[in-house]
Design a protein around this motif. Sequence first.
Motif, mmCIF file in Angstrom:
data_model
loop_
_atom_site.group_PDB
_atom_site.id
_atom_site.type_symbol
_atom_site.label_atom_id
_atom_site.label_comp_id
_atom_site.label_asym_id
_atom_site.label_seq_id
_atom_site.Cartn_x
_atom_site.Cartn_y
_atom_site.Cartn_z
ATOM 1 N N UNK A 1 12.120 31.424 19.125
ATOM 2 C CA UNK A 1 11.298 30.383 18.493
ATOM 3 C C UNK A 1 10.971 30.781 17.062
ATOM 4 N N UNK A 2 10.658 32.037 16.832
ATOM 5 C CA UNK A 2 10.338 32.505 15.476
ATOM 6 C C UNK A 2 11.548 32.374 14.554
ATOM 7 N N UNK B 1 5.876 26.730 18.061
ATOM 8 C CA UNK B 1 6.739 25.869 18.843
ATOM 9 C C UNK B 1 6.452 25.988 20.331
ATOM 10 N N UNK B 2 7.129 25.177 21.085
ATOM 11 C CA UNK B 2 7.011 25.189 22.543
ATOM 12 C C UNK B 2 8.043 26.157 23.103
ATOM 13 N N UNK B 3 7.569 27.104 23.898
ATOM 14 C CA UNK B 3 8.480 28.010 24.596
ATOM 15 C C UNK B 3 8.219 27.892 26.085
ATOM 16 N N UNK B 4 9.259 28.064 26.862
ATOM 17 C CA UNK B 4 9.113 28.016 28.316
ATOM 18 C C UNK B 4 10.142 28.939 28.954
ATOM 19 N N UNK B 5 9.703 29.626 29.993
ATOM 20 C CA UNK B 5 10.613 30.492 30.742
ATOM 21 C C UNK B 5 11.140 29.736 31.953
ATOM 22 N N UNK B 6 12.152 30.294 32.557
ATOM 23 C CA UNK B 6 12.781 29.649 33.712
ATOM 24 C C UNK B 6 11.748 29.324 34.789
ATOM 25 N N UNK B 7 10.853 30.260 35.074
ATOM 26 C CA UNK B 7 9.871 30.015 36.136
ATOM 27 C C UNK B 7 8.918 28.883 35.775
#
Length: 119
Positions: free
Chosen positions: A77-78, A95-101
């Motif tokens: 994201x950076x 920003x929006x970050x999301x992991x698989x879980x």
Amino acid sequence: MAELGPGLLTPADEATGRALLDVQDATLLIVATPTYRGTFSGALKVLLDQLPANALAGVVAFPVVTAEAQPQADTAEAFLARLLRELGADVVDFGLTATRSELTDPGAVADQYTAALIA
């Protein structure tokens, strides 16, 4: 992006040219990518590298990154935010970050992000 396929690497490809114009004409740009080896996808980089300097001036950009682990997502994201700023975009503070879980409930991820943006 997926529909552009090999045209991304073909000089004067019509579909890629239209995509680049669409990106430049946007007022709000959501740039979403999975993380590959600690950074955003190479196809996205190839597309963005074809934009001229300051092509995104006046565009508000939201980087969105998915990853296997949060540190990977944060790093990608950076890097993506830095590239968008280099192109002149007004990038949101984070920003929006999301992991698989987390992606098992994308609505909750979106709600959490929205709440953080307006806080």
